[in-house]
Design a protein around this motif. Structure first.
Motif, short mmCIF file in Angstrom:
data_model
loop_
_atom_site.label_atom_id
_atom_site.label_comp_id
_atom_site.label_asym_id
_atom_site.label_seq_id
_atom_site.Cartn_x
_atom_site.Cartn_y
_atom_site.Cartn_z
N GLY A 158 -54.90 91.40 -17.55
CA GLY A 158 -53.59 91.25 -18.18
C GLY A 158 -53.18 89.80 -18.25
N GLU A 184 -35.67 95.89 -22.84
CA GLU A 184 -36.23 97.19 -23.19
C GLU A 184 -36.73 97.17 -24.64
OE1 GLU A 184 -33.36 96.70 -21.71
OE2 GLU A 184 -33.86 97.45 -19.70
N THR A 204 -45.06 89.18 -18.21
CA THR A 204 -46.41 89.71 -18.02
C THR A 204 -46.67 90.67 -19.17
OG1 THR A 204 -45.62 91.54 -16.64
CG2 THR A 204 -46.32 89.51 -15.50
N ALA A 205 -47.95 90.78 -19.56
CA ALA A 205 -48.30 91.65 -20.69
C ALA A 205 -49.66 92.27 -20.41
CB ALA A 205 -48.32 90.85 -21.99
N ASP A 206 -49.89 93.44 -21.04
CA ASP A 206 -51.18 94.10 -20.86
C ASP A 206 -52.17 93.66 -21.92
OD1 ASP A 206 -50.54 95.45 -23.21
OD2 ASP A 206 -49.84 97.26 -22.16
N HIS A 253 -48.60 94.37 -25.18
CA HIS A 253 -47.25 94.84 -24.89
C HIS A 253 -46.73 94.14 -23.64
CE1 HIS A 253 -48.33 98.13 -27.62
NE2 HIS A 253 -47.03 98.42 -27.69
N PHE A 254 -45.48 93.67 -23.73
CA PHE A 254 -44.85 93.11 -22.54
C PHE A 254 -44.67 94.21 -21.49
CE2 PHE A 254 -42.96 89.97 -25.66
CZ PHE A 254 -43.66 88.88 -25.18
N THR A 255 -44.94 93.87 -20.24
CA THR A 255 -44.73 94.84 -19.15
C THR A 255 -43.61 94.41 -18.23
OG1 THR A 255 -46.46 93.71 -17.87
CG2 THR A 255 -47.13 95.62 -19.20
N CYS A 256 -43.26 93.12 -18.24
CA CYS A 256 -42.15 92.63 -17.42
C CYS A 256 -41.61 91.35 -18.03
CB CYS A 256 -42.64 92.39 -15.98
SG CYS A 256 -41.29 91.93 -14.85
N MET A 266 -40.00 95.17 -24.92
CA MET A 266 -41.17 95.83 -24.34
C MET A 266 -41.57 97.10 -25.08
SD MET A 266 -40.75 95.29 -20.20
CE MET A 266 -39.07 95.90 -20.06
N THR A 310 -50.22 86.69 -17.63
CA THR A 310 -49.04 86.14 -16.98
C THR A 310 -48.66 84.89 -17.76
OG1 THR A 310 -49.83 86.92 -14.83
CG2 THR A 310 -48.04 85.30 -14.84
#
Length: 559
Positions: free
Chosen positions: A104, A44, A21-23, A27-30, A47, A106
């Protein structure tokens, strides 16, 4: 009963795909653990910086376009491919399926690096890494199709590495491979990123360029200059530096209905014309060339049946001993009695015969006819010898020695009474192959003459290494013999060298008394030209007296 939270978490953690997932900022969020397995970065680390920082520079523009197109609209799904940088510095191909929900991303990505590598091997030349013939042709087809929607022209350039066979013979096939790799790399470096460089087979490359104008930095002439620039520097090989040149044939498409195969054929026609001019030339296919091609194709079709229709005949031009003016032999020359154009000299059709392979059966027939006529003259008591021209295609044919043996056996002509003439450029094109064939001829007892001597780029260097008996000074040196001190010096140098090497010299194209007098003063043993006789049918040849002593002007040479 739906999946529980635990099921979802286990799927996320164990999925063989790359889940993310990304915003809105990119930026990757998960991320799931598969990212670490594929790219080598920790989650880490991935992200901590924008996703676009990992994208290959060549894929960045397309990736940004896909993201912008999706985020500017209502929720949607997009699919695309790109490369991401792994921790070890390599690039991994990913196939993306991403959904934008208005806030965001997916995304699901698959590692398709192996598939892309297999595709590359299928569509690229294994030696040079350039596009292969199928891919280059497909790129040309696409470039032509875009003509209706874009400005400029689509251009096919066939690029031929001149005399690659000679490089293989002189330096080995490893050197030839190094030349091909270097040329491919240099073409890619010098041409635009949008252009395609493909290996078309053997010593040829196909360059596809589009959006070209008629002039300027993005014009057709500029592209030709960049292509020629790829041959400007020698290629380093294990045996030393190898100098190279390249010939170029160009065909231009301005309408989207042009067939790519036709365009390549036109480029090939232009390439042939360029190579006829020499090494390192370029030609562009045009209406004049099209007319020449049409005429050539018609003549080639007529030539194919000329031998069977008995339209070909052999004429003979005398070779004269300069000391006493006595005829000692003849050169056999081919004529074509064309049904509508009349008598054609070899210059009008031999190039066609050579290119189409017709020279092999025609050349065998000329040799047999010449031996048959010589056998008749010798049976009548005339001690003559006959020289017969041999082309590059004949010299390289695997049955050539057998053809010579058969002609001698069937006619009973002694081998020393036949002299086979090969041009210097033919020999120097593939010197090692030529040497083997010439050695075999001398083992048969057949004489060998080096024709058009002096026109090659390293005549004297190669002469001492070639198994020849006779040197024929090219007529261009004889033509200006009386006026040019340079030409006179060349002829004198050839005569001096030949005497020291035990070779006989024949001066071609002698047409004036002044040329005759100078050649006598220089001690030239044998001459040929209109001053002593034009090519005539066998019944009109000036013969020496019957039962004359054997001609001594050309010494029989044995290996």
């Amino acid at each position: 009963m739906g999946p529980t939270q635990g099921h979802v978490e286990r799927f996320f953690e164990r999925s063989p795909d790359l889940l993310a997932t990304a915003d809105r900022r990119g930026h990757f969020t998960c991320l799931n653990p598969e990212w670490e397995a594929v790219l080598g970065w920790s989650r880490e680390e991935l992200m901590a910086e924008p996703y676009l920082n990992l994208v290959h520079p060549e894929d960045l523009e397309r990736t940004c376009q896909e993201i912008a197109r999706a985020t500017d609209s209502a929720p949607c799904v997009t699919r695309y491919e790109n490369r991401l940088r792994a921790r070890d510095g390599t690039w991994r191909w990913l196939l993306w399926g991403a959904r934008w929900d208005g806030e965001g991303w997916t995304a699901v990505a698959k590692d398709i690096t192996t598939r892309r590598e297999l595709e590359r091997q299928t569509l690229h030349d294994p030696l040079t890494g350039a596009a292969n013939r199928a891919l280059a042709t497909d790129r040309l087809r696409a470039a032509i199709a875009r003509l209706g929607r874009s400005a400029g022209a689509a251009v096919a350039l066939l690029v031929d590495v001149d005399d690659l066979a000679a490089i293989n013979d002189a330096h080995g096939h490893a050197a030839g491979d190094a030349v091909l790799r270097a040329v491919a790399d240099r073409l890619v470096e010098r041409l635009r990123a949008a252009d395609t460089v493909g290996r078309f087979g053997g010593d040829r490359f196909l360059v596809v360029a589009e959006g070209l104008g008629d002039g300027g930095a993005h014009g057709i002439e500029a592209v030709i200059e960049r292509v020629h620039g790829a041959f400007a520097r020698p290629v380093p090989t294990r045996t030393g530096l190898v100098g190279i040149t390249g010939s170029v044939g160009v065909a231009v498409a301005r309408e989207p209905d042009v067939d790519p195969g036709d365009l390549i054929r036109d480029a090939d026609v232009a390439l042939r014309r360029a190579k006829r001019r020499g090494r390192g030339f370029a030609e562009v296919y045009d209406a004049t060339l099209a007319a020449e091609v049409a005429a050539r194709l018609q003549l080639a079709a007529q030539l194919r049946g000329a031998l069977q229709r008995h339209e070909l005949r052999v004429v003979f031009q005398p070779l004269v001993a300069l000391a006493d003016g006595a005829p000692i032999g003849c050169e056999a020359l081919l004529r074509w009695d064309h049904p509508t154009q009349g008598e054609l000299a070899p210059g009008a059709f031999l190039r066609i015969a050579e290119d189409d392979g017709l020279i092999v059966p025609i050349g065998a027939w000329v040799l047999e006819e010449s031996c048959r006529q010589l056998a008749q003259w010798r049976a009548d008591g005339h001690d003559l010898w006959v020289s017969v021209n041999v082309s590059a295609r004949q010299l390289g044919h695997p049955d050539f020695i057998a053809v010579v043996e058969r002609a001698l056996r069937q006619t009973g002509v002694p081998p020393h009474a036949i002299c086979l003439e090969v041009t210097e450029t033919t020999v120097l094109r593939r010197p090692e192959v030529a040497r083997q064939v010439l050695d075999a001829l001398r083992r048969l007892g057949v004489r060998v003459a080096l024709d058009d001597f002096g026109l090659g780029y390293s005549s004297l260097t190669h002469l001492k290494a070639l198994p020849v008996d006779v040197v024929k000074v090219d007529r261009s040196f004889v033509a200006d013999l009386c006026a040019s001190t340079q030409d006179r010096a060349v002829v004198e140098a050839v005569l001096t060298l030949a005497r020291r090497m035990g070779l006989t010299v024949i001066a071609e194209g002698v047409e004036t008394a002044g040329q005759d007098e100078l050649l006598r003063e220089m001690g030239c043993p044998v001459v040929q030209g209109y001053l002593y006789g034009r090519p005539v049918p066998p019944g009109e040849v000036a013969l020496p007296p019957a039962a004359a002593p054997p001609a001594q002007a050309i010494a029989s040479s044995r290996p």
